[in-house]
Design a protein around this motif. Structure first.
Motif, PDB file in Angstrom:
ATOM      1  N   ALA A  74       0.875  -1.174   0.000  1.00  9.44           N
ATOM      2  CA  ALA A  74       0.000   0.000   0.000  1.00  9.44           C
ATOM      3  C   ALA A  74       0.907   1.218   0.000  1.00  9.44           C
ATOM      4  O   ALA A  74       1.793   1.335   0.855  1.00  9.44           O
ATOM      5  CB  ALA A  74      -0.912   0.008   1.217  1.00  9.44           C
ATOM      6  N   LYS A  75       0.705   2.126  -0.933  1.00 16.23           N
ATOM      7  CA  LYS A  75       1.593   3.284  -1.046  1.00 16.23           C
ATOM      8  C   LYS A  75       1.536   4.158   0.196  1.00 16.23           C
ATOM      9  O   LYS A  75       2.550   4.699   0.637  1.00 16.23           O
ATOM     10  CB  LYS A  75       1.233   4.091  -2.285  1.00 16.23           C
ATOM     11  CG  LYS A  75       1.582   3.400  -3.591  1.00 16.23           C
ATOM     12  CD  LYS A  75       1.277   4.301  -4.788  1.00 16.23           C
ATOM     13  CE  LYS A  75       1.653   3.602  -6.089  1.00 16.23           C
ATOM     14  NZ  LYS A  75       1.364   4.457  -7.276  1.00 16.23           N
ATOM     15  N   THR A  76       0.342   4.309   0.751  1.00 13.90           N
ATOM     16  CA  THR A  76       0.158   5.170   1.914  1.00 13.90           C
ATOM     17  C   THR A  76      -0.685   4.439   2.953  1.00 13.90           C
ATOM     18  O   THR A  76      -1.342   3.439   2.665  1.00 13.90           O
ATOM     19  CB  THR A  76      -0.557   6.479   1.535  1.00 13.90           C
ATOM     20  OG1 THR A  76      -1.910   6.170   1.148  1.00 13.90           O
ATOM     21  CG2 THR A  76       0.153   7.191   0.389  1.00 13.90           C
ATOM     22  N   LEU A  77      -0.691   4.977   4.160  1.00  8.55           N
ATOM     23  CA  LEU A  77      -1.537   4.387   5.193  1.00  8.55           C
ATOM     24  C   LEU A  77      -3.010   4.515   4.819  1.00  8.55           C
ATOM     25  O   LEU A  77      -3.805   3.612   5.083  1.00  8.55           O
ATOM     26  CB  LEU A  77      -1.269   5.049   6.549  1.00  8.55           C
ATOM     27  CG  LEU A  77      -2.079   4.505   7.728  1.00  8.55           C
ATOM     28  CD1 LEU A  77      -1.914   3.000   7.882  1.00  8.55           C
ATOM     29  CD2 LEU A  77      -1.704   5.223   9.017  1.00  8.55           C
ATOM     30  N   GLN A  78      -3.372   5.620   4.181  1.00  2.96           N
ATOM     31  CA  GLN A  78      -4.767   5.762   3.758  1.00  2.96           C
ATOM     32  C   GLN A  78      -5.147   4.668   2.757  1.00  2.96           C
ATOM     33  O   GLN A  78      -6.241   4.103   2.825  1.00  2.96           O
ATOM     34  CB  GLN A  78      -5.003   7.141   3.139  1.00  2.96           C
ATOM     35  CG  GLN A  78      -6.447   7.406   2.731  1.00  2.96           C
ATOM     36  CD  GLN A  78      -7.410   7.379   3.901  1.00  2.96           C
ATOM     37  OE1 GLN A  78      -7.221   8.079   4.892  1.00  2.96           O
ATOM     38  NE2 GLN A  78      -8.455   6.563   3.811  1.00  2.96           N
ATOM     39  N   ASP A  79      -4.242   4.343   1.838  1.00  2.00           N
ATOM     40  CA  ASP A  79      -4.504   3.247   0.898  1.00  2.00           C
ATOM     41  C   ASP A  79      -4.731   1.934   1.645  1.00  2.00           C
ATOM     42  O   ASP A  79      -5.614   1.153   1.290  1.00  2.00           O
ATOM     43  CB  ASP A  79      -3.332   3.085  -0.074  1.00  2.00           C
ATOM     44  CG  ASP A  79      -3.248   4.207  -1.089  1.00  2.00           C
ATOM     45  OD1 ASP A  79      -4.271   4.883  -1.319  1.00  2.00           O
ATOM     46  OD2 ASP A  79      -2.153   4.409  -1.657  1.00  2.00           O
ATOM     47  N   ALA A  80      -3.930   1.692   2.668  1.00  5.97           N
ATOM     48  CA  ALA A  80      -4.084   0.462   3.443  1.00  5.97           C
ATOM     49  C   ALA A  80      -5.429   0.423   4.152  1.00  5.97           C
ATOM     50  O   ALA A  80      -6.108  -0.610   4.177  1.00  5.97           O
ATOM     51  CB  ALA A  80      -2.950   0.335   4.464  1.00  5.97           C
ATOM     52  N   LEU A  81      -5.849   1.549   4.708  1.00  3.98           N
ATOM     53  CA  LEU A  81      -7.125   1.599   5.424  1.00  3.98           C
ATOM     54  C   LEU A  81      -8.307   1.450   4.468  1.00  3.98           C
ATOM     55  O   LEU A  81      -9.341   0.881   4.834  1.00  3.98           O
ATOM     56  CB  LEU A  81      -7.229   2.913   6.199  1.00  3.98           C
ATOM     57  CG  LEU A  81      -6.292   3.008   7.408  1.00  3.98           C
ATOM     58  CD1 LEU A  81      -6.087   4.463   7.811  1.00  3.98           C
ATOM     59  CD2 LEU A  81      -6.838   2.199   8.582  1.00  3.98           C
TER      60      LEU A  81
END
Length: 326
Positions: free
Chosen positions: A31-38
């Motif tokens: 996931a590029k960013t934590l937001q992408d992971a969430l």
């Protein structure tokens, strides 16, 4: 599992951090960013956890030393940041010091405001202040990050949507608050950018200290190298995080990456100290008739951290200096 965001563009670059906060590994291929992971937590979190386990077992390549100075807040910006006031004894104390009674509803219906979320401060980033007369204060808190939360969720179901936890310094400009609240429209200028701990952790990292949707550990605050307070975050918390999330979702869906704060951690046992200057000043007013402790001045340094029972830092340290803007 412990996750962090290296400073990179506006939303950071996701990394996985070892349990002892010594090593890290890139996770941006998952996931590029934590937001992408969430946004895709159910699918991506098992992949992140597998790499986390490998990192802790020294079975992953590409490890590098973890540097909190290179980190933004875990979510460098968020679609929503709502801060509660779950420690109602803190609210009662502040009102008592100015001779105001507290409505009984405050014990049954949480207070909450929506804060600035388009840019958070990093955990080691200075607090830039335009004017010392504004009464700059720190507020040490705990916060959770959710996945997608449906509208009208029950507190029982809300707990399932808590995915990560962080520490917070919710910076407040105390001398701007009265005139704003007098307008009856809430905080705005008096609540600048907040800062969050270097890492966000899944609730299981807290083991037995995560119970009843509360963290049962002291939150340690130092001002200029001296301990200011260490109240237990699990004591005297009137509303737990499941109740705060449900309150926020009463009339709206909460998108993934929503941050919900606890409000200033506070214990009725005053020997534990305070997590903000305003509370200490209120106690001084009640005991001495006038406040003695000044609000933050240029050059002052505040740190916020939480350790487990073995003395190991869980979230890393927020450490900031107040500087003159411009």
């Amino acid at each position: 599992m412990k996750l962090a965001s290296l400073k990179h563009r506006r939303d950071g670059k996701l990394i996985i951090v070892s349990r002892d906060l010594r090593q890290a590994v890139d996770a941006s291929d998952i996931a590029k960013t934590l937001q992408d992971a969430l946004d895709d937590w159910d699918t991506l979190s098992p992949l992140l956890r597998a790499r986390y386990d490998a990192l802790n077992a020294d079975h992953v390549s590409g490890r590098f030393p973890f540097d909190p100075f290179a980190c933004a807040s875990p979510l460098p910006r968020a679609f929503q940041w709502a801060d509660g006031s779950a420690y109602v004894n803190h609210v009662e104390l502040v009102r008592k010091a100015r001779g105001a009674t507290m409505p009984e509803s405050f014990w049954t219906d949480p207070l909450m405001y929506q804060g600035m979320s388009d840019k958070f401060l990093g955990p080691r980033e200075d607090i830039a202040l335009c004017d010392e007369a504004w009464g700059c204060d720190f507020e040490a808190e705990v916060a959770v990050i959710t996945d997608d939360v449906p509208m009208a969720v029950s507190p029982q179901d809300a707990s399932q949507h808590i995915k990560l936890l962080m520490l917070v310094n919710d910076v407040s400009l105390r001398n701007l608050i009265p005139s704003e609240l007098a307008k009856g429209f809430g905080f705005f200028q008096s609540k600048p950018a907040s800062a969050f701990s270097p890492v966000a952790v899944t609730p299981d990292e807290l083991t037995e200290h995560w119970q009843d949707n509360k963290i049962h550990l002291p939150l340690e605050v130092n001002l200029n190298g001296d301990q200011f307070g260490a109240p237990d975050a699990g004591v005297d918390m009137t509303f737990d995080f499941s109740e705060l999330v449900a309150h926020a979702a009463k009339s709206r869906h909460l998108g993934s990456g929503t941050i919900i704060g606890s409000g200033t951690v506070s214990n009725l046992d005053r020997s534990k100290g305070s997590c903000c200057i305003a509370e200490r000043r209120m106690l001084e007013i009640l005991d001495l008739g006038a406040p003695q402790t000044p609000f933050l001045l240029y050059g002052d340094r505040v740190s916020i951290e939480m350790h487990d029972k073995e003395g190991r830092s869980i979230f890393g340290k927020i450490e900031q200096e107040v500087v003159s803007y411009g």
